[in-house]
Design an enzyme around this catalytic site. Structure first.
Site, mmCIF file in Angstrom:
data_model
loop_
_atom_site.group_PDB
_atom_site.id
_atom_site.type_symbol
_atom_site.label_atom_id
_atom_site.label_comp_id
_atom_site.label_asym_id
_atom_site.label_seq_id
_atom_site.Cartn_x
_atom_site.Cartn_y
_atom_site.Cartn_z
ATOM 1 N N CYS A 54 0.723 -1.343 -0.014
ATOM 2 C CA CYS A 54 0.076 -0.066 -0.118
ATOM 3 C C CYS A 54 0.794 1.227 -0.019
ATOM 4 O O CYS A 54 0.649 1.943 -0.956
ATOM 5 C CB CYS A 54 -0.977 -0.149 1.326
ATOM 6 S SG CYS A 54 -2.183 -1.282 1.261
ATOM 7 N N HIS A 104 -2.264 6.685 2.954
ATOM 8 C CA HIS A 104 -1.425 6.104 3.661
ATOM 9 C C HIS A 104 0.115 6.896 3.786
ATOM 10 O O HIS A 104 1.019 6.054 3.520
ATOM 11 C CB HIS A 104 -1.151 4.440 2.913
ATOM 12 C CG HIS A 104 -0.762 3.595 4.250
ATOM 13 N ND1 HIS A 104 -0.512 2.332 4.022
ATOM 14 C CD2 HIS A 104 0.045 3.813 5.531
ATOM 15 C CE1 HIS A 104 -0.200 1.643 5.174
ATOM 16 N NE2 HIS A 104 0.264 2.533 6.216
#
Length: 506
Positions: A54, A104
């Site tokens: 991610c 993120h």
């Protein structure tokens, strides 16, 4: 388009393998809104992430830099505030830059060029998830295990549903606010959902779109003893060997995953409807993509973190029928190309002046004027014990790590990657050329040392910051209630007129 610069809406999803989309021939999954984007847009049939995890993948997407350049090696590596992102470039070019949802970002900077951020992130911004290459046999307790598979099935609510419902509501609302606003700048907005990322759980309405008996099992499961060393390490990192996974577990996980794709599609439909209702669709380029793929049991693997197609491929559609004729692109491209592409869309030709990036604009592909056919990838996180590199060009994919045997796949002849050609004499020249290229492009010893040093520093800092009073880096969204709804700072009739769209009076 009537305005000089197009609006740009980026819809990003998490862990969506394009092989499970009807756009790429998987007709079982119901995703009519994504299919509509594809029918009106440019579909990239061979798009990849540049790091199948991610945070590093999203940092590549934002910065146009590979992990070895940016230092975003894993899910707990800081994305430095001095690295320009496409949000910086577009904001400087006169765009209003808005983020709703997941990106993120790790570290104190939680904006990275975005003028507005509408929600918090679903994942933490600290160093708590730092891998440890110095102790590869110690499985991190905070990482994936197989409960996502063994517990797969129906739900009423989950963290992911709470998050994505908020993301889409905030993005829809921001579109309506933009069209009513006196701010006439073009916008670049990201709506970033966390579905269909595991755990595999979805509500009854989306579950019921599929029948259990029509859910296919994985086509190819490789015996554990025949897996490559990296795949065997991933099984250890994710605790796969300690869980008994039945066919019903697999069907439940896939059933919920397909339902989650349909949930994503319904939310894509909400955003498209908001664009159409406001008339912004005529002035807006839509880019649909994801951060990495999902193995979903293929080869006996789950999640991501490898360079196999299920893990490394991403969906990529650019829909702007007023600018680009709908067509499909066979050349291999990747998320590192997004920054120069957006810069090119905002200011034609400006991408040629960019320095310090590793990607190339996709606009030539969109205009059917040629374009590049190359992907470079770096995996420097959990499950690796040394840099794990990937080169994709033409029909071939080459995977290299100093710790492991080479891997070479002819994806035209062997799309399931069942035959490693690296040791075959007939392919010795191809392997030698790829190896020479890696020696020229990368200093692997230096990268390895940098990754390990970063991990050691972050573990010290994380231990310290969790002692005593903790100060969070997680983004805290703020809305000024004094400027919402009915307030006495504006005449009531004027306020109502301003908030109504379309306007009923000046």
């Amino acid at each position: 388009m009537s305005q000089s610069k197009p609006n740009i809406l980026i819809i990003m999803v998490d862990q969506l393998a394009p092989a499970f989309l009807p756009v790429h021939g998987f007709d079982l999954v119901k995703a009519p809104n994504i299919m509509g984007l594809a029918e009106r847009g440019v579909v990239f049939d061979s798009a990849y992430c540049n790091s199948p995890l991610c945070s590093p993948s999203r940092a590549v997407f934002m910065s146009g830099q590979l992990p070895s350049r940016s230092g975003v090696y894993d899910n707990a590596a800081e994305f430095r505030a001095d690295i320009p992102t496409w949000a910086h470039y577009l904001r400087r070019a006169g765009y209003r830059t808005v983020l709703s949802g997941k990106m993120h970002f790790c570290g104190p900077d939680q904006l990275h060029g975005f003028e507005e951020r509408l929600t918090t992130d679903i994942y933490p911004a600290d160093y708590g998830w730092t891998p440890d290459w110095d102790h590869p046999q110690e499985r991190p307790s905070w990482y994936h295990n197989m409960s996502s598979v063994t517990d797969a099935g129906l739900c009423v609510r989950t963290n992911q549903l709470d998050f994505d419902d908020e993301v889409v509501f905030a993005a829809e609302r921001a579109l309506y606010e933009h069209v009513r606003s006196p701010d006439k700048r073009p916008f670049c907005m990201v709506a970033s959902l966390t579905h269909p990322h595991d755990p595999y759980a979805i509500t009854q309405d989306y579950w019921d779109l599929y029948r259990d008996e029509e859910i296919p099992l994985p086509r190819h499961v490789v015996p554990v003893e025949e897996l490559d060393p990296h795949s065997q390490r991933l099984r250890h990192v994710c605790d796969m060997d300690k869980a008994e996974i039945t066919d019903q577990h697999i069907r439940n996980a896939r059933h919920a995953y397909f339902g989650a794709i349909s949930y994503v599609d319904a939310n894509v439909g909400k955003l498209l409807k908001a664009l159409e209702a406001t008339g912004l669709d005529k002035e807006t380029i839509i880019l649909f993509t994801g951060d990495h793929g999902e193995m979903l049991g293929e080869r006996g693997l789950w999640y991501k973190m490898s360079w196999f197609e299920g893990s490394a491929r991403v969906p990529l559609i650019i829909s702007a029928p007023q600018l680009y004729r709908p067509h499909r692109v066979a050349a291999s491209v990747s998320l590192v190309d997004i920054l120069p592409t957006l810069v090119d869309m905002a200011e034609p030709g400006a991408a040629a002046e960019l320095a310090g990036i590793d990607g190339a604009s996709l606009v030539p592909h969109c205009r059917e004027e040629g374009g590049h056919d190359e992907v470079r990838g770096e995996y420097l996180a959990e499950g690796a014990v040394a840099p794990l590199l990937m080169l994709r060009r033409g029909d071939f994919k080459f995977v290299y790590s100093p710790a492991d045997p080479d891997q070479l796949y002819d994806l035209a002849a062997d799309p399931a990657e069942l035959t490693n050609l690296a040791a075959e004499p007939a392919h010795a020249e191809i392997v030698a050329a790829f190896r020479k290229e890696i020696e020229t492009r990368w200093n692997l010893a230096a990268i390895d040392a940098d990754v390990r040093a970063s991990q050691r520093r972050r573990r010290v800092v994380d231990d310290a910051l969790n002692s005593g009073k903790a100060t969070s880096w997680d983004f805290q969204p703020f809305r000024d209630a004094s400027k919402q709804y009915m307030r006495n700072t504006i005449d009531l009739d004027d306020l109502e007129a301003m908030a109504r769209y379309p306007r009923v009076r000046p």
